[in-house]
Design an enzyme around this catalytic site. Structure first.
Site, PDB file in Angstrom:
ATOM      1  N   LYS A  54       0.831  -1.195   0.000  1.00 53.49           N
ATOM      2  CA  LYS A  54       0.000   0.000   0.000  1.00 53.49           C
ATOM      3  C   LYS A  54       0.874   1.257   0.000  1.00 53.49           C
ATOM      4  CE  LYS A  54      -3.961   1.697   2.773  1.00 53.49           C
ATOM      5  NZ  LYS A  54      -4.772   1.356   3.974  1.00 53.49           N
ATOM      6  N   SER A  56      -9.602   1.438   3.387  1.00 56.79           N
ATOM      7  CA  SER A  56      -8.778   2.238   2.493  1.00 56.79           C
ATOM      8  C   SER A  56      -7.783   1.423   1.673  1.00 56.79           C
ATOM      9  CB  SER A  56      -8.003   3.280   3.299  1.00 56.79           C
ATOM     10  OG  SER A  56      -7.106   2.665   4.209  1.00 56.79           O
ATOM     11  N   THR A  74      -6.985   1.088  10.210  1.00 58.39           N
ATOM     12  CA  THR A  74      -7.287   1.866  11.394  1.00 58.39           C
ATOM     13  C   THR A  74      -8.649   1.457  11.931  1.00 58.39           C
ATOM     14  OG1 THR A  74      -6.007   3.705  10.486  1.00 58.39           O
ATOM     15  CG2 THR A  74      -7.458   4.197  12.341  1.00 58.39           C
ATOM     16  N   SER A  75      -9.610   1.311  11.029  1.00 60.33           N
ATOM     17  CA  SER A  75     -10.910   0.738  11.362  1.00 60.33           C
ATOM     18  C   SER A  75     -11.538   0.203  10.083  1.00 60.33           C
ATOM     19  CB  SER A  75     -11.828   1.770  12.020  1.00 60.33           C
ATOM     20  OG  SER A  75     -13.072   1.193  12.365  1.00 60.33           O
ATOM     21  N   GLY A  76     -11.325  -1.056   9.799  1.00 63.81           N
ATOM     22  CA  GLY A  76     -11.952  -1.712   8.657  1.00 63.81           C
ATOM     23  C   GLY A  76     -11.158  -1.748   7.378  1.00 63.81           C
ATOM     24  N   SER A  77      -9.998  -1.116   7.339  1.00 67.37           N
ATOM     25  CA  SER A  77      -9.329  -0.898   6.054  1.00 67.37           C
ATOM     26  C   SER A  77      -8.571  -2.098   5.508  1.00 67.37           C
ATOM     27  CB  SER A  77      -8.371   0.298   6.154  1.00 67.37           C
ATOM     28  OG  SER A  77      -9.107   1.496   6.278  1.00 67.37           O
TER      29      SER A  77
END
Length: 561
Positions: free
Chosen positions: A123, A204, A225-228
């Protein structure tokens, strides 16, 4: 395909090496062929959308192909589809040279491990000290230089992986705008899902998800971070491991939050994801969160068992699983998955609920934590740069640059998330206001959340893991740094009516859209969760049994032999 203009010549040089009639003249291939004989025919080599690390290591050892030839095939696949999907932002201009050097090592009998000579995409927030950029999809950091590789990149290289290139992402890991879209950044435009035209790829780690899903590399690294990690993994028919915060280093990973950021693998099989996690996990003096790891990193891939559910105690936090007008196929598949897990030997406890779930839903503490962490951590990242082309030293500097540079698509895509973060009542995350918000999150995600649910049933020792449709899993694990493993669970039916495109042209639900099953557990419980995911994967084989993507590259290794 779309690349940074500054790397145009390097990309063209790589493309020039991709002639399909090129003879295998590299010295490593000749040396290996002299001592090992390939045991399969060219046509028996698996399609690159299905190939695994075990396949690759076997065929490299047997001299069926070289890492150079494998790398050429992946580059060709990227070039086939990237103008449509926009998943890959930059190729590594040194990728073929690195592959050749790893082939030479192999020819001399040096094999670093299972990832030796395997191309992996990472990434564009995971920094590399090479000819590639590290930008989080923003022109603000184009041309910036770091003092060394990020620990994630360094560990991949040490394991023998070829960092093939940087994949796109939701800009700044989806921490910029209140009106953005998953998979968009100013540098690469809009990434889309390969399972339906203009389908939202989720983010993301959008490029990581799309790239791994159709074999643009063996696998990819994402960050969460939350769900990425888990969300783009499930929407792209992948296994995703979101590690415990602190199991993998964040050093020189462009940050959002030191309390929630984590880096993990996204791959097509559980075992491949476990191979990669083994390579990247571990303590790092540059990231003090990793000092909490309570054990030596195991070979997560080594003891995977189809019988992992025998005697296991699995809970379902039904309080957090809600129905909607569109998710009936997901809930039906989840209930079927529960029956599969029971038949595999587990005792399932329904309504193993999060004790403080109502309070969690009302809480605004996560926004406080993320805002003050970003304000603090992005400044720390800027201060580590050895070359800072736009002289950025604070969140305010970043806001000003983004609003002023026309390439950043402001004001169509706003910077409201940053403005809110910058207006927090502290200068950094060391204040009591930030600490109190974080402590509330630790409770709501831990004793009031996942840990409380795990201890709510099952007798002595509590439950071994929780299961949920992946759609519902990310938030409560994120705020307290707990791990998740998602594995393919199903697909929307072919008869599904596509949703109307949103204002950015993305479709949120479509025929054949994948979705996943999430396993949640205690901090540093990755081995147990990986074992459960493996057992479910081996029993159901959802990825292979489901529909194919609508767009798939045709280039294969045999084209370069």
């Amino acid at each position: 395909m779309i690349f940074s203009a500054s790397f145009g010549p390097a990309v063209l040089a790589l493309q020039a090496l991709l002639g399909v009639n090129a003879a295998p003249t590299d010295a490593a291939h000749q040396a290996r062929a002299a001592t090992h004989k390939c045991k399969i025919s060219i046509n028996e080599i698996p399609d690159l959308i299905d190939i695994t690390i075990d396949h690759i290591t076997t065929y490299l050892y047997d001299g069926c192909f070289t890492s150079v030839q494998l790398t050429k095939a992946y580059i060709a696949r990227i070039n086939e589809v990237n103008s449509t999907l926009h998943a890959v932002l930059e190729l590594n201009p040194d990728a073929l040279d690195i592959a050749a050097s790893l082939d030479a090592e192999r020819a001399k009998g040096k094999i670093r491990g299972p990832l030796h000579g395997v191309p992996i995409l990472i990434k564009d927030n995971i920094a590399t000290d090479d000819k590639m950029n590290n930008t989080a999809g923003s022109y603000a950091l184009l041309g910036a230089k770091v003092p060394r590789d990020s620990t994630m990149a360094a560990k991949l290289r040490a394991a023998g992986a070829i960092i093939l290139g940087k994949v796109g992402l939701s800009q700044w890991a989806n921490y910029r705008s209140s009106n953005g879209s998953s998979g968009w950044s100013s540098r690469h435009g809009q990434i889309t899902n390969a399972y339906y035209p203009n389908l939202d790829p989720s983010g993301s780690s959008s490029g990581s998800g799309v790239g791994a899903s159709i074999g643009l590399s063996l696998a990819a690294l994402g960050s969460e971070t939350s769900g990425s990690i888990v969300s783009p993994s499930q929407r792209n028919n992948l296994v995703g491991i979101k590690p415990t915060v602190g199991l993998t280093s964040r050093y020189l990973v462009i940050p959002i939050s030191e309390h929630q950021d984590t880096v993990g693998p996204m791959a097509r099989t559980v075992k491949d994801a476990a191979y990669i996690l083994t390579a990247i996990a571990g303590k790092d003096p540059y990231d003090n969160y990793t000092s909490e790891i309570p054990f030596e990193i195991p070979d997560y891939w080594r003891n995977l068992k189809r019988s992992s559910f025998q005697g296991a105690k699995i809970g379902i936090p039904r309080i957090a699983i809600t129905s909607s007008s569109t998710n009936a196929p997901v809930l039906a598949a989840f209930n079927n998955a529960v029956e599969v897990i029971k038949k595999l030997g587990a005792t399932v406890y329904d309504n193993a609920n999060f004790p403080a779930y109502d309070e969690y839903r009302r809480s605004g503490n996560s926004s406080i934590v993320l805002g003050l962490d970003f304000k603090t951590n992005v400044k720390q990242y800027f201060d580590q740069l050895t070359y800072n082309p736009n002289n950025l030293h604070s969140l305010k500097d970043l806001i000003d640059f983004t609003m002023a540079d026309p390439r950043e698509d402001y004001p169509d895509r706003n910077v409201n998330t940053w403005i809110s973060a910058n207006n927090q009542p502290c200068e950094d995350n060391s204040c009591a206001y930030a600490w109190n918000a974080y402590q509330a999150d630790v409770y709501l995600g831990g004793i009031g959340g996942i840990l409380g649910a795990l201890e709510s049933a099952g007798g002595e020792g509590g439950l071994d893991a929780l299961i949920m449709p992946t759609d519902f899993a990310a938030g409560i694990a994120a705020i307290a740094g707990y791990p998740i493993v998602t594995v393919p669970m199903g697909f929307y039916p072919e008869t599904t009516r596509p949703s109307a495109p949103n204002s950015r042209g993305l479709i949120s639900n479509a025929p054949n859209q994948p979705f996943g099953l999430a396993f949640l557990g205690r901090r540093f419980d990755e081995q147990k969760l990986i074992n459960f995911a493996f057992a479910f994967e081996q029993k159901t084989d959802v990825r292979k049994e489901g529909p194919d993507p609508y767009i798939v590259p045709s280039a294969q290794i045999k084209d370069f032999l």
